[in-house]
Write an enzyme that holds these catalytic residues in place. Sequence first.
Site, PDB file in Angstrom:
ATOM      1  N   LYS A  25       0.842  -1.215   0.000  1.00  9.19           N
ATOM      2  CA  LYS A  25       0.000   0.000   0.000  1.00  9.19           C
ATOM      3  C   LYS A  25       0.872   1.259   0.000  1.00  9.19           C
ATOM      4  O   LYS A  25       0.662   2.163  -0.804  1.00  9.19           O
ATOM      5  CB  LYS A  25      -0.920  -0.032   1.223  1.00  9.19           C
ATOM      6  CG  LYS A  25      -1.840   1.171   1.340  1.00  9.19           C
ATOM      7  CD  LYS A  25      -3.073   0.832   2.140  1.00  9.19           C
ATOM      8  CE  LYS A  25      -2.860   0.933   3.639  1.00  9.19           C
ATOM      9  NZ  LYS A  25      -2.695   2.311   4.128  1.00  9.19           N
ATOM     10  N   SER A  26       1.851   1.307   0.888  1.00 11.83           N
ATOM     11  CA  SER A  26       2.692   2.511   0.982  1.00 11.83           C
ATOM     12  C   SER A  26       3.428   2.770  -0.331  1.00 11.83           C
ATOM     13  O   SER A  26       3.530   3.910  -0.787  1.00 11.83           O
ATOM     14  CB  SER A  26       3.729   2.349   2.094  1.00 11.83           C
ATOM     15  OG  SER A  26       3.098   2.300   3.338  1.00 11.83           O
TER      16      SER A  26
ATOM     17  N   GLY B 282      -5.056   8.282   5.323  1.00 11.94           N
ATOM     18  CA  GLY B 282      -4.170   9.302   5.890  1.00 11.94           C
ATOM     19  C   GLY B 282      -2.960   9.540   5.004  1.00 11.94           C
ATOM     20  O   GLY B 282      -2.481  10.672   4.870  1.00 11.94           O
TER      21      GLY B 282
ATOM     22  N   ARG C 204      -8.456  12.622  12.368  1.00 10.34           N
ATOM     23  CA  ARG C 204      -7.019  12.332  12.543  1.00 10.34           C
ATOM     24  C   ARG C 204      -6.178  13.602  12.512  1.00 10.34           C
ATOM     25  O   ARG C 204      -6.498  14.566  11.809  1.00 10.34           O
ATOM     26  CB  ARG C 204      -6.580  11.308  11.490  1.00 10.34           C
ATOM     27  CG  ARG C 204      -7.274   9.967  11.750  1.00 10.34           C
ATOM     28  CD  ARG C 204      -6.892   8.902  10.775  1.00 10.34           C
ATOM     29  NE  ARG C 204      -5.489   8.548  10.863  1.00 10.34           N
ATOM     30  CZ  ARG C 204      -4.888   7.705  10.035  1.00 10.34           C
ATOM     31  NH1 ARG C 204      -5.569   7.146   9.055  1.00 10.34           N
ATOM     32  NH2 ARG C 204      -3.621   7.426  10.173  1.00 10.34           N
TER      33      ARG C 204
ATOM     34  N   ASP D 193       2.020  -0.898  12.169  1.00  7.56           N
ATOM     35  CA  ASP D 193       0.739  -1.460  11.735  1.00  7.56           C
ATOM     36  C   ASP D 193       0.538  -2.896  12.198  1.00  7.56           C
ATOM     37  O   ASP D 193      -0.528  -3.469  11.996  1.00  7.56           O
ATOM     38  CB  ASP D 193       0.625  -1.370  10.209  1.00  7.56           C
ATOM     39  CG  ASP D 193       0.506   0.077   9.746  1.00  7.56           C
ATOM     40  OD1 ASP D 193       0.104   0.932  10.556  1.00  7.56           O
ATOM     41  OD2 ASP D 193       0.827   0.364   8.581  1.00  7.56           O
TER      42      ASP D 193
ATOM     43  N   LYS E   9      -4.718   6.279  14.660  1.00  2.00           N
ATOM     44  CA  LYS E   9      -4.828   5.559  13.387  1.00  2.00           C
ATOM     45  C   LYS E   9      -6.297   5.532  12.951  1.00  2.00           C
ATOM     46  O   LYS E   9      -7.088   6.312  13.431  1.00  2.00           O
ATOM     47  CB  LYS E   9      -4.248   4.149  13.538  1.00  2.00           C
ATOM     48  CG  LYS E   9      -2.737   4.153  13.813  1.00  2.00           C
ATOM     49  CD  LYS E   9      -1.983   4.630  12.590  1.00  2.00           C
ATOM     50  CE  LYS E   9      -0.504   4.745  12.850  1.00  2.00           C
ATOM     51  NZ  LYS E   9       0.216   5.373  11.752  1.00  2.00           N
TER      52      LYS E   9
HETATM   53  C1  S3P Z   1       2.302   4.865   6.254  1.00  2.00           C
HETATM   54  C2  S3P Z   1       2.915   5.180   7.429  1.00  2.00           C
HETATM   55  C3  S3P Z   1       2.456   4.776   8.758  1.00  2.00           C
HETATM   56  C4  S3P Z   1       1.436   3.642   8.667  1.00  2.00           C
HETATM   57  C5  S3P Z   1       0.441   3.814   7.590  1.00  2.00           C
HETATM   58  C6  S3P Z   1       1.112   4.004   6.227  1.00  2.00           C
HETATM   59  C7  S3P Z   1       2.874   5.375   4.995  1.00  2.00           C
HETATM   60  O1  S3P Z   1       1.881   5.897   9.375  1.00  2.00           O
HETATM   61  O2  S3P Z   1       0.764   3.485   9.912  1.00  2.00           O
HETATM   62  O3  S3P Z   1      -0.412   2.679   7.513  1.00  2.00           O
HETATM   63  O4  S3P Z   1       2.533   4.866   3.908  1.00  2.00           O
HETATM   64  O5  S3P Z   1       3.689   6.304   5.069  1.00  2.00           O
HETATM   65  P1  S3P Z   1       2.800   6.952  10.184  1.00  2.00           P
HETATM   66  O6  S3P Z   1       4.138   6.911   9.587  1.00  2.00           O
HETATM   67  O7  S3P Z   1       2.138   8.279  10.043  1.00  2.00           O
HETATM   68  O8  S3P Z   1       2.806   6.446  11.610  1.00  2.00           O
END
Ligand code: S3P
Length: 433
Positions: free
Chosen positions: A21-22, A92, A120, A314, A341
């Site tokens: 996903k990221s 987010g 959030r 996560d 979250k």
């Molecule tokens: C993510 C970073 C994480 C993670 C989220 C995806 C990202 O959040 O919890 O599911 O893709 O950069 P944070 O880095 O804000 O904690």
Amino acid sequence: MDVEIQNSGKIEGEIEVPGDKSITHRALIFGAICKGDVTVYNPLKSQDCKATVDCLRKLGVEIIQKEEKFTVKGRGGEFEEPDDVLDCGNSGTTMRILSGLLASQKFYSILTGDDSLRKRPMRRIIEPLRLMGAKIFGRSNDNFPPITIIGNELRSVIYKLPVASAQVKSCLILASLFAEGTSEIEEPGISRDHTERMVKYLSGKIEKRGRKIFVSGKQSLEGKEIFVPGDFSSASFFITLAALIKNSYIKIKNLGLNPTRTGFLEVIKRMGVKFRISNLRQMNNEPVGELEVWGSEKMKGTKIDKNEIPLLIDEIPLISLISCFCDGETEITGAKELRFKESDRLKAINSELTKMGADITEMEDGLIIKGIKKLKGAELNSWNDHRIAMMLTIAGCVADGKTVVRNVDCVDVSFPEFFNLLGKLEVKFRIIK
Ligand code: S3P
């Protein structure tokens, strides 16, 4: 949609999980600022990533979707003013990273999201972007979405993040690429580094020295091909399932194994779970490999503190579940971020696993979980949080008797194939519409 799950016998099999996903979010967004096309192979097609695609299209980015690939027609530095609000849904990552892009665009835009996203915290991006010269505002004294941005010239920044957050870091890296001068961004702890790796892969000038990241401004990135490896966080549900059932075995192929994502493996190694990594290779500057996991009969509790949290942020719901089956106690501290979250995850974990008989003490910044070596089936709620819904489903597979998890539609946020894959492993469950 609800799911009813029965205690499952041993599982055995070879699977692949959908794209990360990221990395998919970043391939789309950083693809959009490239000169030339970026072809994204094996992108995650989930609700969160769809939100990013839809927002980018509203900004004039052409994205061609064909079966297992997306082609993003890079626009370099200039986008079109959207004629409506940009809806980031539950994501987010979409909201925070896109804000870094919009801050320098010479137009007006509004980013909003669903009920969960609008609760959030956004001050964490608004404050540093303002230091760079951005005109950016949030609801309720800059704390929450919707966010309004009136694009402006940006200047470089020297900034130390108050919390280790890859989303905030990525927002600032993106804004820095469009700013005048070189920015210096410091992290209080190491968080996932997909953005740094991707900017470098796309020929950008970015350098890391210790916890500091230096990003040159006014630079352009070069369009290339990006292969998205399997999402380690999605794989973790199946790692947990195999680890908790005696005599089980699972092999997960083409899996992203970036060390800033795999803190979960370090923790389960300490707990006594047996696994093996093989065929480790690099693809577009990301480590990818195969992972095999064996069912464990004896596991012991461990301690996890603030330094490790960003590397497994996560996976804490799953670590909590595994802890219930360990000898002794597991103590998780420095994890207050979990309260911000998709749900308040510390509260959600405590509330739902307690219904299954778990012995959990909730603290402001973590959890203490006493291993009791078994859970009982119960009627549970997902809190409309995809990771809680999937963790509870796995809990149902290893609990005695029948478990029902209500409101599991939210798995589509990150892992629409979750139930199909469970079915492939012959886990006993029934979807109730
Ligand atoms: C993510 C970073 C994480 C993670 C989220 C995806 C990202 O959040 O919890 O599911 O893709 O950069 P944070 O880095 O804000 O904690």
